[in-house]
Write a protein that holds these residues in place. Structure first.
Motif, PDB file in Angstrom:
ATOM      1  N   ASP A  68       0.895  -1.399   0.002  1.00  0.00           N
ATOM      2  CA  ASP A  68       0.010   0.057  -0.137  1.00  0.00           C
ATOM      3  C   ASP A  68       0.976   1.346  -0.058  1.00  0.00           C
ATOM      4  O   ASP A  68       0.474   2.074  -0.821  1.00  0.00           O
ATOM      5  CB  ASP A  68      -0.983   0.092   1.261  1.00  0.00           C
ATOM      6  CG  ASP A  68      -2.229  -0.572   0.994  1.00  0.00           C
ATOM      7  OD1 ASP A  68      -2.711  -0.870  -0.392  1.00  0.00           O
ATOM      8  OD2 ASP A  68      -3.053  -1.081   1.882  1.00  0.00           O
ATOM      9  N   TRP A 123       2.659   1.785  -3.490  1.00  0.00           N
ATOM     10  CA  TRP A 123       1.647   2.123  -4.365  1.00  0.00           C
ATOM     11  C   TRP A 123       1.241   3.611  -4.230  1.00  0.00           C
ATOM     12  O   TRP A 123       1.035   4.471  -5.216  1.00  0.00           O
ATOM     13  CB  TRP A 123       0.234   1.196  -4.802  1.00  0.00           C
ATOM     14  CG  TRP A 123       0.675   0.366  -5.274  1.00  0.00           C
ATOM     15  CD1 TRP A 123       0.825  -1.511  -4.631  1.00  0.00           C
ATOM     16  CD2 TRP A 123       1.003  -0.355  -6.793  1.00  0.00           C
ATOM     17  NE1 TRP A 123       0.930  -2.088  -5.823  1.00  0.00           N
ATOM     18  CE2 TRP A 123       1.099  -1.281  -6.848  1.00  0.00           C
ATOM     19  CE3 TRP A 123       1.132   0.736  -7.836  1.00  0.00           C
ATOM     20  CZ2 TRP A 123       1.541  -1.867  -8.435  1.00  0.00           C
ATOM     21  CZ3 TRP A 123       1.636   0.347  -8.985  1.00  0.00           C
ATOM     22  CH2 TRP A 123       1.758  -0.961  -9.250  1.00  0.00           C
ATOM     23  N   TYR A 164      -6.247   7.659  -5.758  1.00  0.00           N
ATOM     24  CA  TYR A 164      -5.545   6.275  -5.811  1.00  0.00           C
ATOM     25  C   TYR A 164      -4.548   6.245  -4.539  1.00  0.00           C
ATOM     26  O   TYR A 164      -4.757   5.489  -3.679  1.00  0.00           O
ATOM     27  CB  TYR A 164      -5.256   5.901  -7.075  1.00  0.00           C
ATOM     28  CG  TYR A 164      -4.543   4.361  -7.014  1.00  0.00           C
ATOM     29  CD1 TYR A 164      -5.458   3.411  -6.829  1.00  0.00           C
ATOM     30  CD2 TYR A 164      -3.263   4.413  -7.024  1.00  0.00           C
ATOM     31  CE1 TYR A 164      -5.107   2.053  -6.677  1.00  0.00           C
ATOM     32  CE2 TYR A 164      -2.649   2.869  -7.057  1.00  0.00           C
ATOM     33  CZ  TYR A 164      -3.553   1.922  -6.668  1.00  0.00           C
ATOM     34  OH  TYR A 164      -3.028   0.606  -6.730  1.00  0.00           O
ATOM     35  N   ARG A 215      -4.355   4.518  -0.951  1.00  0.00           N
ATOM     36  CA  ARG A 215      -3.143   3.606  -0.581  1.00  0.00           C
ATOM     37  C   ARG A 215      -2.775   4.017   0.799  1.00  0.00           C
ATOM     38  O   ARG A 215      -2.494   3.109   1.338  1.00  0.00           O
ATOM     39  CB  ARG A 215      -2.286   3.071  -1.742  1.00  0.00           C
ATOM     40  CG  ARG A 215      -3.077   2.789  -3.107  1.00  0.00           C
ATOM     41  CD  ARG A 215      -3.953   1.476  -2.775  1.00  0.00           C
ATOM     42  NE  ARG A 215      -3.117   0.284  -2.233  1.00  0.00           N
ATOM     43  CZ  ARG A 215      -2.635  -0.833  -3.470  1.00  0.00           C
ATOM     44  NH1 ARG A 215      -3.227  -0.850  -4.534  1.00  0.00           N
ATOM     45  NH2 ARG A 215      -2.198  -1.699  -2.975  1.00  0.00           N
TER      46      ARG A 215
END
Length: 80
Positions: A29, A32, A52, A56
């Motif tokens: 996580d 990313w 996004y 994450r």
């Protein structure tokens, strides 16, 4: 998670594997999230990298704040 580990370890999952998986999830996580930040810096227009990435990072933060995180960390560092 269970199906993956049971399959990977052919039915005999070492106890420490569950903790390693939990830590890998946090690292993924976070990674990313960082990748999404780089996409923002380079103005990549193909997706909403801001949302996004924030999602994450929030996922990593939730996992780090979970009550069992310390136990997972201890399990993988014990006897290392």
């Amino acid at each position: 998670d269970e199906r993956m580990l049971v399959t990977y370890y052919d039915g005999c999952v070492p106890p420490r594997a569950w903790s390693r998986l939990a830590l890998f999830k946090v690292m993924c996580d976070f990674a990313w999230g960082v990748w999404s930040s780089v996409q923002l810096v380079y103005d990549n227009p193909t997706a909403d990298y801001r949302k996004y990435g924030l999602d994450r990072f929030a996922g990593a933060q939730r996992q780090l704040a979970a009550s069992e995180f310390g136990d997972h960390l201890a399990a993988v560092t014990r006897d290392a």
